[in-house]
Design an enzyme around this catalytic site. Structure first.
Site, PDB file in Angstrom:
ATOM      1  CB  CYS A 162     -42.566  -6.357  58.500  1.00  0.00           C
ATOM      2  SG  CYS A 162     -40.959  -6.892  59.035  1.00  0.00           S
TER       3      CYS A 162
ATOM      4  N   GLY B 262     -41.532  -3.638  52.583  1.00  0.00           N
ATOM      5  CA  GLY B 262     -40.364  -4.488  52.778  1.00  0.00           C
ATOM      6  C   GLY B 262     -39.984  -5.145  51.476  1.00  0.00           C
TER       7      GLY B 262
ATOM      8  CG  ASN C 217     -45.559  -4.406  60.558  1.00  0.00           C
ATOM      9  OD1 ASN C 217     -46.449  -3.621  60.291  1.00  0.00           O
ATOM     10  ND2 ASN C 217     -44.290  -4.041  60.558  1.00  0.00           N
ATOM     11  N   GLY C 218     -43.401  -5.301  63.227  1.00  0.00           N
ATOM     12  CA  GLY C 218     -43.099  -4.590  64.469  1.00  0.00           C
ATOM     13  C   GLY C 218     -41.736  -4.971  64.979  1.00  0.00           C
TER      14      GLY C 218
ATOM     15  CE1 TYR D 135     -41.258   7.800  52.150  1.00  0.00           C
ATOM     16  CE2 TYR D 135     -40.571   6.204  53.800  1.00  0.00           C
ATOM     17  CZ  TYR D 135     -40.494   6.713  52.515  1.00  0.00           C
ATOM     18  OH  TYR D 135     -39.668   6.125  51.616  1.00  0.00           O
TER      19      TYR D 135
END
Ligand code: SF4
Length: 492
Positions: free
Chosen positions: A16, A42, A117-118, A257
């Protein structure tokens, strides 16, 4: 359907990206631009919720930001000077529209929208408890437990309810919330997922990465600190520290990444760190060769670092097509045997007769590495040495990253020698975990100073390499007890 992302499908995937903007003309248009810069985090769905002083407006859709938020009528309908937005893959919850964020609820304290996000590692346990107390969930997303915890908290003010809710939650969360009073941005006590703050004139911006600030011409102010909660309202910007101090453990894979190389993550340039990882690789596992070749695009900075450190020329031996969509309908069964290479192809004129060092960021399932090595040999390479800019990925992530289950991770199934044999390379080496920390400017994983009395805790989450998970994994442990999951080998 043929997937044309042969190199991307064999990666861990960040789940996300979040964005928030407070106090600007056409906030939704600004949010759409910010989300566009976060699209790599995302690509399954996107959403924006705005507030215009009288009410909340929301548009959520499956697919990319462009295509969903490039229409005037949609942006006009998202009226107001504040907005939050979200791009997602599905971490938890099916990829149905009801799970697309921002999630919104009318609470006793007023409207409340949240972008997350998470991943909440005790969401299932909390959900069962909330269900038993009468909560009715609208989605299968882990994020919705935050809304129910806020709704059922015994505190009076929304801020106190929100803090109370977060104290029940385990795992990783970078949150941006929109209320009638203001915007709240918060990072979990360990700061596992990133979140930055910026300024655009008088407007305050929050985003998962600094590239989302760059795209709108905003200035980077700082990272939201692990455990920090920032409230932006007509009263200005207030910083709160509602959690007990803890040694931060931000995700180290953001540097390897997930984040874009032009982002600054927790004060460090992602591009510079990736080049430094490549230099570490060259020092740790140098080999005689004619060319250093990156696996595009994510292997490029590390390959540059490797080439500069080793003195071996850097060349683009694999060319990526930028005109291929995410998927492509295969034009009939008769071409199935061709082994279609729409996305990446070997630069045969360069490679023929050469000894290559191929640099990639990670090996997940290994299917990609196998194909690339084969592609290089077919193009006439005489030797192919694979160098990987992260340690072996042996463990699943429970913090908002899509990882295959452990049994599918090549490094969980075999040692490096066997992996080398599997991918068919002449040699295979990974950067060491200490080398990875050195690239971040530290002496090694466990060799830094004492913070919060925890001498031995490393400065980052590196659990997918080490198995050292920095939080409780309640849902995983519950499932394990029911015999549904293979055990995690915890770091000793
Ligand atoms: Fe990042 Fe790996 Fe930790 Fe997940 S387990 S947060 S991918 S370092």
């Amino acid at each position: 359907m043929l997937t044309t992302h042969p190199f991307q499908d064999d990666k861990l995937r960040e789940e996300c990206g979040v964005f928030g903007v407070w106090d600007i003309e056409t906030a939704a248009a600004v949010a759409a631009l910010g989300l566009h810069a976060l699209q790599h985090r995302g690509q399954e769905a996107a959403g924006i919720t705005s507030f215009d002083g009288a009410g909340f407006h929301s548009h959520r859709a499956m697919g990319h930001v462009a295509g969903n938020f490039d229409k005037d009528e949609i942006i006009r309908a998202l009226a107001g000077r504040s907005a939050i937005g979200h791009v997602r893959y599905s971490t938890t919850g099916a990829s149905a529209l009801r799970n697309v964020q921002p999630l919104f609820a009318e609470l006793a304290t007023g409207g409340f929208a949240v972008a997350h996000n998470g991943n909440i590692s005790n969401a299932m346990r909390l959900r069962r408890e909330l269900n038993a107390r009468g909560s009715i969930f609208q989605s299968t997303s882990d994020t919705e437990v935050i809304i129910h915890l806020v709704a059922t908290s015994g505190y009076r003010s929304l801020l106190d309810r929100f803090i109370d809710a977060l104290k029940h939650v385990e795992g990783a969360y970078s949150l941006v919330c929109l209320t009638e009073e203001g915007m709240i941005a918060c990072r979990d006590p360990l700061g596992i997922r990133p979140l930055v703050m910026g300024k655009l004139g008088e407007a305050t911006i929050f985003a998962s990465e600094t590239v989302a600030l760059d795209v709108i011409g905003a200035t980077y102010v700082r990272s939201v600190a692990p455990g920090e909660l920032i409230v932006v309202s007509e009263r200005g910007v207030e910083s709160h520290r509602p959690f007990a101090p803890a040694r931060p453990r931000p995700c180290i894979f953001e540097h390897v990444y997930f984040s874009r190389p032009d982002s600054i993550v927790d004060g460090a340039s992602v591009y510079t760190v990736r080049k430094a990882i490549g230099a570490e690789l060259a020092r740790e596992s140098g080999v005689e060769a004619d060319l250093v070749v990156p696996v595009p695009d994510s292997g490029v900075p590390a390959a540059l670092g490797y080439a500069q450190e080793s003195g071996i020329p850097f060349e683009l031996g694999i060319i990526r097509s930028h005109y291929v969509g995410r998927t492509f309908i295969q034009p009939g069964d008769q071409v199935r045997h061709l082994g279609v290479k729409l996305k990446h192809n070997a630069n045969s004129a360069l490679i023929k007769g050469k000894r290559l060092i191929l640099v990639d960021d990670s090996i997940v399932r290994g299917t990609t590495s196998l194909k690339i090595v084969q592609m290089m040999r077919e193009a006439g390479a005489t030797e192919v040495h694979m160098r990987i800019a992260s340690p072996p990925t042996r463990h699943s992530c429970f913090y908002g990253v899509d990882t295959p289950e452990r049994t599918k991770l090549l490094a969980a199934r075999m040692d490096v020698a066997a992996m080398n044999q599997y991918i068919g390379a002449d040699s295979l080496a990974f950067v060491s975990i200490d080398g990875l920390y050195r690239a971040l400017g530290e002496p090694g994983r466990d060799l830094h100073g004492d913070v919060a009395g925890d001498v031995h805790a490393p400065s980052h989450c590196d659990a997918c390499f080490s198995g050292d998970y920095p939080t409780a994994l309640t849902d995983h442990d519950d499932s394990e007890q029911r015999g549904q999951l293979i055990p995690i080998e915890r770091y000793a």
